[in-house]
Design a protein around this motif. Structure first.
Motif, PDB file in Angstrom:
ATOM      1  N   ILE A  68      30.811   0.288 -42.727  1.00 43.92           N
ATOM      2  CA  ILE A  68      30.291   0.165 -44.066  1.00 43.92           C
ATOM      3  C   ILE A  68      30.650   1.612 -44.820  1.00 43.92           C
ATOM      4  CG2 ILE A  68      27.897   0.585 -45.214  1.00 43.92           C
ATOM      5  CD1 ILE A  68      28.574  -2.208 -43.713  1.00 43.92           C
TER       6      ILE A  68
ATOM      7  N   PHE B 252      27.764  -7.254 -37.166  1.00 42.88           N
ATOM      8  CA  PHE B 252      27.381  -6.298 -38.060  1.00 42.88           C
ATOM      9  C   PHE B 252      27.937  -4.871 -37.549  1.00 42.88           C
ATOM     10  CE2 PHE B 252      24.472  -2.842 -39.808  1.00 42.88           C
ATOM     11  CZ  PHE B 252      24.746  -2.803 -41.153  1.00 42.88           C
ATOM     12  N   GLU B 253      28.806  -4.182 -38.179  1.00 41.70           N
ATOM     13  CA  GLU B 253      29.346  -2.723 -37.405  1.00 41.70           C
ATOM     14  C   GLU B 253      29.092  -1.788 -38.706  1.00 41.70           C
ATOM     15  OE1 GLU B 253      33.372  -3.320 -36.270  1.00 41.70           O
ATOM     16  OE2 GLU B 253      33.125  -5.301 -35.613  1.00 41.70           O
ATOM     17  N   GLU B 254      28.118  -1.185 -38.375  1.00 41.67           N
ATOM     18  CA  GLU B 254      27.676   0.178 -39.093  1.00 41.67           C
ATOM     19  C   GLU B 254      28.818   1.077 -39.454  1.00 41.67           C
ATOM     20  OE1 GLU B 254      24.124   3.339 -39.065  1.00 41.67           O
ATOM     21  OE2 GLU B 254      23.742   1.572 -38.115  1.00 41.67           O
TER      22      GLU B 254
ATOM     23  N   GLN C 202      22.343  -4.138 -43.947  1.00 34.93           N
ATOM     24  CA  GLN C 202      22.182  -5.167 -42.820  1.00 34.93           C
ATOM     25  C   GLN C 202      21.662  -6.401 -43.075  1.00 34.93           C
ATOM     26  OE1 GLN C 202      20.196  -3.283 -39.352  1.00 34.93           O
ATOM     27  NE2 GLN C 202      20.867  -5.096 -38.183  1.00 34.93           N
TER      28      GLN C 202
ATOM     29  N   MET D 283      20.975   1.484 -45.570  1.00 32.34           N
ATOM     30  CA  MET D 283      21.572   0.888 -44.492  1.00 32.34           C
ATOM     31  C   MET D 283      20.739  -0.660 -44.116  1.00 32.34           C
ATOM     32  SD  MET D 283      24.399   0.724 -42.724  1.00 32.34           S
ATOM     33  CE  MET D 283      25.058   2.350 -42.860  1.00 32.34           C
ATOM     34  N   LYS D 284      19.455  -0.284 -44.098  1.00 37.05           N
ATOM     35  CA  LYS D 284      18.731  -1.506 -43.762  1.00 37.05           C
ATOM     36  C   LYS D 284      19.061  -2.862 -44.720  1.00 37.05           C
ATOM     37  CE  LYS D 284      15.656  -3.762 -41.565  1.00 37.05           C
ATOM     38  NZ  LYS D 284      16.020  -4.242 -40.083  1.00 37.05           N
TER      39      LYS D 284
END
Length: 104
Positions: free
Chosen positions: A80, A75-77, A63, A59-60
């Motif tokens: 993803i 940015f919307e996690e 981002q 995830m990092k």
């Protein structure tokens, strides 16, 4: 005669390094293509960007990709795509980066 101080022979360390390089799966070429693309479960590419379909292992990294490539969008996690959750892998296939080869 070439050189008196050091004999021109291969060391055991050098030979072992060559054997290791020849028999260890580094994940390259056609064999590693599916692994890198995240098509099969167990691949390195776990997450996929919903905007440009680029893949990232965590995830990092996703981002960082989003901040660099899509700076105007937030940015919307939750949006993803997790490729490991959507694809079911075959447990009989070798995992990526596993030591050893078919060459003996």
């Amino acid at each position: 005669m070439t050189g008196k101080a050091k004999p021109k022979k291969h060391t055991a360390k050098e030979i072992a390094a060559k054997v290791d390089a020849a028999t260890t799966n580094r994940g390259g070429g056609k064999a590693g293509l599916a692994d890198r693309s995240g098509i099969e479960k167990g691949g390195h590419a776990k997450f996929e960007c919903p905007l440009c379909k680029a893949t990232a292992p965590d995830m990092k990294s996703m981002q960082i990709h989003h901040d660099a490539k899509h700076p105007k969008l937030p940015f919307e996690e939750g949006k993803i795509v997790n490729l490991h959750a959507t694809h079911v892998g075959d447990s009989s296939k070798p995992k990526p980066g596993v030591r050893g080869s078919l060459k003996k």
